[in-house]
Design an enzyme around this catalytic site. Structure first.
Site, PDB file in Angstrom:
ATOM      1  N   LYS A  11       0.839  -1.214   0.000  1.00 35.89           N
ATOM      2  CA  LYS A  11       0.000   0.000   0.000  1.00 35.89           C
ATOM      3  C   LYS A  11       0.876   1.268   0.000  1.00 35.89           C
ATOM      4  O   LYS A  11       2.085   1.208   0.301  1.00 35.89           O
ATOM      5  CB  LYS A  11      -0.940  -0.041   1.200  1.00 35.89           C
ATOM      6  CG  LYS A  11      -1.993  -1.157   1.105  1.00 35.89           C
ATOM      7  CD  LYS A  11      -2.976  -1.103   2.275  1.00 35.89           C
ATOM      8  CE  LYS A  11      -4.035  -2.180   2.157  1.00 35.89           C
ATOM      9  NZ  LYS A  11      -5.010  -2.129   3.292  1.00 35.89           N
ATOM     10  N   TYR A  51     -12.587  -1.287  -3.227  1.00 36.17           N
ATOM     11  CA  TYR A  51     -13.044  -1.469  -1.842  1.00 36.17           C
ATOM     12  C   TYR A  51     -14.551  -1.248  -1.707  1.00 36.17           C
ATOM     13  O   TYR A  51     -15.030  -0.925  -0.613  1.00 36.17           O
ATOM     14  CB  TYR A  51     -12.259  -0.545  -0.905  1.00 36.17           C
ATOM     15  CG  TYR A  51     -10.894  -1.084  -0.518  1.00 36.17           C
ATOM     16  CD1 TYR A  51     -10.771  -2.261   0.220  1.00 36.17           C
ATOM     17  CD2 TYR A  51      -9.724  -0.424  -0.878  1.00 36.17           C
ATOM     18  CE1 TYR A  51      -9.528  -2.758   0.583  1.00 36.17           C
ATOM     19  CE2 TYR A  51      -8.473  -0.919  -0.511  1.00 36.17           C
ATOM     20  CZ  TYR A  51      -8.388  -2.086   0.224  1.00 36.17           C
ATOM     21  OH  TYR A  51      -7.153  -2.585   0.587  1.00 36.17           O
ATOM     22  N   ASN A 114      -1.994   0.291   6.689  1.00 40.43           N
ATOM     23  CA  ASN A 114      -1.492  -0.984   7.211  1.00 40.43           C
ATOM     24  C   ASN A 114      -0.645  -1.774   6.208  1.00 40.43           C
ATOM     25  O   ASN A 114      -0.571  -3.002   6.275  1.00 40.43           O
ATOM     26  CB  ASN A 114      -2.641  -1.814   7.793  1.00 40.43           C
ATOM     27  CG  ASN A 114      -3.668  -2.206   6.751  1.00 40.43           C
ATOM     28  OD1 ASN A 114      -3.583  -1.796   5.602  1.00 40.43           O
ATOM     29  ND2 ASN A 114      -4.642  -2.998   7.158  1.00 40.43           N
ATOM     30  N   HIS A 117      -2.131  -5.444   1.378  1.00 39.07           N
ATOM     31  CA  HIS A 117      -3.455  -6.029   1.108  1.00 39.07           C
ATOM     32  C   HIS A 117      -3.285  -7.466   0.670  1.00 39.07           C
ATOM     33  O   HIS A 117      -2.315  -7.798  -0.008  1.00 39.07           O
ATOM     34  CB  HIS A 117      -4.174  -5.269  -0.018  1.00 39.07           C
ATOM     35  CG  HIS A 117      -5.338  -6.037  -0.582  1.00 39.07           C
ATOM     36  ND1 HIS A 117      -6.552  -6.084   0.044  1.00 39.07           N
ATOM     37  CD2 HIS A 117      -5.433  -6.837  -1.670  1.00 39.07           C
ATOM     38  CE1 HIS A 117      -7.361  -6.883  -0.660  1.00 39.07           C
ATOM     39  NE2 HIS A 117      -6.703  -7.341  -1.705  1.00 39.07           N
ATOM     40  N   GLU A 128      -9.975  -9.689  -8.058  1.00 38.17           N
ATOM     41  CA  GLU A 128      -8.985  -8.635  -7.823  1.00 38.17           C
ATOM     42  C   GLU A 128      -7.818  -8.735  -8.808  1.00 38.17           C
ATOM     43  O   GLU A 128      -7.291  -7.707  -9.256  1.00 38.17           O
ATOM     44  CB  GLU A 128      -8.503  -8.707  -6.368  1.00 38.17           C
ATOM     45  CG  GLU A 128      -9.606  -8.299  -5.393  1.00 38.17           C
ATOM     46  CD  GLU A 128      -9.233  -8.483  -3.932  1.00 38.17           C
ATOM     47  OE1 GLU A 128     -10.078  -8.142  -3.080  1.00 38.17           O
ATOM     48  OE2 GLU A 128      -8.118  -8.963  -3.631  1.00 38.17           O
TER      49      GLU A 128
HETATM   50  P1  ATP Z   1      -7.252  -5.776   3.039  1.00 34.67           P
HETATM   51  O1  ATP Z   1      -8.628  -6.040   2.446  1.00 34.67           O
HETATM   52  O2  ATP Z   1      -6.714  -4.405   2.686  1.00 34.67           O
HETATM   53  O3  ATP Z   1      -6.294  -6.875   2.737  1.00 34.67           O
HETATM   54  P2  ATP Z   1      -8.166  -6.794   5.564  1.00 34.67           P
HETATM   55  O4  ATP Z   1      -8.856  -7.844   4.756  1.00 34.67           O
HETATM   56  O5  ATP Z   1      -7.233  -7.232   6.638  1.00 34.67           O
HETATM   57  O6  ATP Z   1      -7.369  -5.790   4.622  1.00 34.67           O
HETATM   58  P3  ATP Z   1     -10.658  -5.332   5.675  1.00 34.67           P
HETATM   59  O7  ATP Z   1     -11.624  -5.514   6.789  1.00 34.67           O
HETATM   60  O8  ATP Z   1     -10.955  -5.943   4.346  1.00 34.67           O
HETATM   61  O9  ATP Z   1      -9.224  -5.818   6.208  1.00 34.67           O
HETATM   62  O10 ATP Z   1     -10.434  -3.766   5.507  1.00 34.67           O
HETATM   63  C1  ATP Z   1      -9.887  -3.235   4.323  1.00 34.67           C
HETATM   64  C2  ATP Z   1      -8.932  -2.121   4.680  1.00 34.67           C
HETATM   65  O11 ATP Z   1      -9.686  -1.042   5.241  1.00 34.67           O
HETATM   66  C3  ATP Z   1      -7.912  -2.466   5.782  1.00 34.67           C
HETATM   67  O12 ATP Z   1      -6.798  -3.172   5.308  1.00 34.67           O
HETATM   68  C4  ATP Z   1      -7.550  -1.087   6.284  1.00 34.67           C
HETATM   69  O13 ATP Z   1      -6.673  -0.403   5.365  1.00 34.67           O
HETATM   70  C5  ATP Z   1      -8.911  -0.390   6.250  1.00 34.67           C
HETATM   71  N1  ATP Z   1      -9.630  -0.524   7.528  1.00 34.67           N
HETATM   72  C6  ATP Z   1     -10.223  -1.644   8.006  1.00 34.67           C
HETATM   73  N2  ATP Z   1     -10.798  -1.404   9.202  1.00 34.67           N
HETATM   74  C7  ATP Z   1     -10.554  -0.098   9.485  1.00 34.67           C
HETATM   75  C8  ATP Z   1     -10.885   0.766  10.560  1.00 34.67           C
HETATM   76  N3  ATP Z   1     -11.583   0.341  11.616  1.00 34.67           N
HETATM   77  N4  ATP Z   1     -10.467   2.053  10.500  1.00 34.67           N
HETATM   78  C9  ATP Z   1      -9.771   2.513   9.439  1.00 34.67           C
HETATM   79  N5  ATP Z   1      -9.429   1.754   8.379  1.00 34.67           N
HETATM   80  C10 ATP Z   1      -9.812   0.473   8.393  1.00 34.67           C
HETATM   81 MG    MG Z   2     -10.106  -7.349   3.092  1.00 35.66          MG
END
Ligand code: ATP
Ligand code: MG
Length: 139
Positions: A11, A51, A114, A117, A128
């Protein structure tokens, strides 16, 4: 467990902070074959679509802004059980909960910023990969 493919991203936070090389090393140390790789600035419209599943979440607008703030590294990774193994290598979404040695523990700035992805299921991985790569870019 069959050989499968997953979609991964480094990211914008991690790219801007200069962690691309170390994360690519970790990917290879974990036994993934890199099938696709490019650096790209994702547009706000692409981030919104990518997203879209999180459209109703309070962090959606901020997430879209973050994901389009600078270049990301887009990857297609292949190995046995790739989807689960890549999510294990990334660690928990919130770096505060991520295990030692995981990419998010090492490089993430916050739950939003974070570092990485990874697809969460075979269907989303296929979608994706197609979203960002054409067949001729997968080597
Ligand atoms: P990703 O889909 O990016 O691999 P993930 O599957 O671990 O991550 P998801 O729940 O799909 O997590 O959330 C997608 C992304 O949205 C997260 O990776 C993070 O960047 C952001 N995100 C998730 N939860 C929060 C939150 N509570 N506050 C802010 N940003 C968040
Ligand atoms: Mg996710």
């Amino acid at each position: 467990m069959a050989v499968e493919r997953t979609y991964a991203m480094i990211k914008p936070d991690a790219v801007t902070n200069g962690h691309t090389g170390r994360i690519l090393s970790i990917i290879q140390e974990h036994g993934f074959k890199i099938i696709g790789l490019k650096q790209k600035s994702i547009s706000p419209a692409e981030a919104e679509a990518f997203y879209a599943v999180h459209r109703e979440r309070p962090f959606y607008a901020s997430l879209v802004t973050f994901m389009s703030e600078g270049p990301s590294v887009l990857l297609v990774l292949e190995r046995e059980d790739a989807i689960k193994k890549w999510r294990e290598a990334m660690g928990a979404t919130n770096p505060a909960n991520a295990a030692d040695g995981t990419i998010r523990k090492l490089f993430a700035e916050s739950i939003e910023r974070n570092a990485a992805h990874g697809s969460d299921a075979p269907e989303t991985a296929a979608q994706e990969i197609q979203f960002f790569f054409s067949a001729s870019e997968l080597l």
